[in-house]
Design a protein around this motif. Structure first.
Motif, PDB file in Angstrom:
ATOM      1  N   PRO A 195       0.836  -1.198   0.000  1.00  0.00           N
ATOM      2  CA  PRO A 195       0.000   0.000   0.000  1.00  0.00           C
ATOM      3  C   PRO A 195       0.876   1.255   0.000  1.00  0.00           C
ATOM      4  CG  PRO A 195      -0.640  -1.538   1.748  1.00  0.00           C
ATOM      5  CD  PRO A 195       0.671  -2.002   1.225  1.00  0.00           C
ATOM      6  N   VAL A 196       0.486   2.240  -0.777  1.00  0.00           N
ATOM      7  CA  VAL A 196       1.202   3.514  -0.813  1.00  0.00           C
ATOM      8  C   VAL A 196       0.331   4.559  -0.121  1.00  0.00           C
ATOM      9  CG1 VAL A 196       2.166   5.324  -2.281  1.00  0.00           C
ATOM     10  CG2 VAL A 196       2.398   2.910  -2.938  1.00  0.00           C
ATOM     11  N   PRO A 197       0.768   5.077   1.025  1.00  0.00           N
ATOM     12  CA  PRO A 197      -0.035   6.088   1.721  1.00  0.00           C
ATOM     13  C   PRO A 197      -0.261   7.319   0.859  1.00  0.00           C
ATOM     14  CG  PRO A 197       1.722   5.257   3.136  1.00  0.00           C
ATOM     15  CD  PRO A 197       1.998   4.734   1.757  1.00  0.00           C
ATOM     16  N   PHE A 198      -1.401   7.964   1.083  1.00  0.00           N
ATOM     17  CA  PHE A 198      -1.748   9.163   0.326  1.00  0.00           C
ATOM     18  C   PHE A 198      -0.637  10.207   0.414  1.00  0.00           C
ATOM     19  CE2 PHE A 198      -3.645  13.373  -0.006  1.00  0.00           C
ATOM     20  CZ  PHE A 198      -4.462  13.266  -1.119  1.00  0.00           C
ATOM     21  N   ALA A 199      -0.119  10.441   1.619  1.00  0.00           N
ATOM     22  CA  ALA A 199       0.889  11.489   1.812  1.00  0.00           C
ATOM     23  C   ALA A 199       2.162  11.185   1.036  1.00  0.00           C
ATOM     24  CB  ALA A 199       1.200  11.654   3.297  1.00  0.00           C
ATOM     25  N   GLU A 200       2.544   9.924   0.952  1.00  0.00           N
ATOM     26  CA  GLU A 200       3.749   9.554   0.200  1.00  0.00           C
ATOM     27  C   GLU A 200       3.571   9.861  -1.286  1.00  0.00           C
ATOM     28  OE1 GLU A 200       6.488   5.612  -0.894  1.00  0.00           O
ATOM     29  OE2 GLU A 200       4.884   5.455   0.601  1.00  0.00           O
ATOM     30  N   ALA A 201       2.415   9.476  -1.831  1.00  0.00           N
ATOM     31  CA  ALA A 201       2.131   9.761  -3.238  1.00  0.00           C
ATOM     32  C   ALA A 201       2.035  11.263  -3.481  1.00  0.00           C
ATOM     33  CB  ALA A 201       0.847   9.059  -3.663  1.00  0.00           C
TER      34      ALA A 201
END
Length: 263
Positions: free
Chosen positions: A203-209
């Motif tokens: 999973p890629v967190p929203f903040a990272e993206a």
């Protein structure tokens, strides 16, 4: 290389009507000359389906299913097809048509601006490329779709990066030509569309993206962020005015039956 001054707005999650209202409020600010060009990054809560400006709502969307699943329905001011917004990062860019990044044609501007998404994906470890007219693919599968409108002497482009796929739910909400073909259509879409979670195996967190995309736009398009606002409606008078206008548009335009059912 010259740097292009842009506002960077990280506005977090909003409902469909507010999100579209804020995009239009920013378009108005740039058109008036009270705001420099803008890059905005945001998400959707609750999930929503947006239809393109030229689409018929009831022909594209199962409104009862949307109500049953608690999914908002909104009409965009940009063209293109119906889009299900759930686990994704959305961006919008607004600039005058005279801006160098606006390009001389719609096709040229798509390719120019999508370079920012491609660089952002690269920073996440996802190689990708642009395919005309307005998609970005990784391998041979779509990870980003984009739409554009030109009005008030400005360009507004917005698009998505999929964090996860929810194709089965999407097909509960969209109308399909034939129920007999529904299973095949679902599998075809699963074969054509991918997500960051699928590509990276996590999973890629929203903040990272969000951070990667902001950096990608900055690097690929030579943007210089002259003000970073983590949440719209902050300390500056212009953001408070845009916030009020966004909420006004959300109520009076984007959630109104006249706008939703105009086609």
């Amino acid at each position: 290389m010259a740097k292009y001054p842009f506002r960077l707005l990280k506005t977090g999650y909003g409902n469909a009507f507010y999100n579209m209202g804020l995009d239009e409020a920013l378009l108005e600010s740039v058109a008036r000359g009270t705001s420099p060009p803008v890059l905005r990054l945001y998400g959707w809560n609750p999930p929503a389906v947006s239809v393109g400006y030229f689409q018929g709502l009831t022909e594209e969307i199962d409104l009862e299913a949307c109500k049953r699943y608690g999914v908002d329905v909104v009409r965009r001011i940009s063209g293109g097809g119906a889009v299900f917004h759930q686990a994704e990062l959305t961006y919008s860019m607004v600039m005058p048509l005279t801006h160098p990044l606006a390009g001389s044609t719609i096709h040229e501007s798509y390719e120019l601006l999508c370079a920012g998404i491609i660089r952002g994906l690269d920073l996440l470890g996802v190689p990708s490329r642009f395919i005309p007219i307005n998609d970005i693919i990784s391998g041979e599968r779509k990870i980003s779709g984009n739409a554009q409108t030109r009005r008030m002497g400005c360009l507004l482009q917005h698009g998505t990066i999929l964090l996860e796929n929810h194709v089965d739910l999407m097909f509960e909400l969209l109308r399909v030509p034939s129920e007999k073909l529904k299973g095949k259509l679902i599998q075809d879409v699963k074969d054509r569309i991918t997500s960051l979670k699928t590509l990276l195996g996590r999973p890629v967190p929203f903040a990272e993206a969000e951070n990667a995309l902001a950096k990608g736009f900055s690097q690929a398009l030579s943007l210089e962020f002259i003000r970073t606002v983590p949440w719209i409606g902050g300390e500056a008078p212009d953001t408070r005015q845009e916030e009020r206008r966004a909420r006004e548009l959300a109520v009076e335009k984007f959630s109104s039956p006249e706008w939703l059912f105009r086609r």
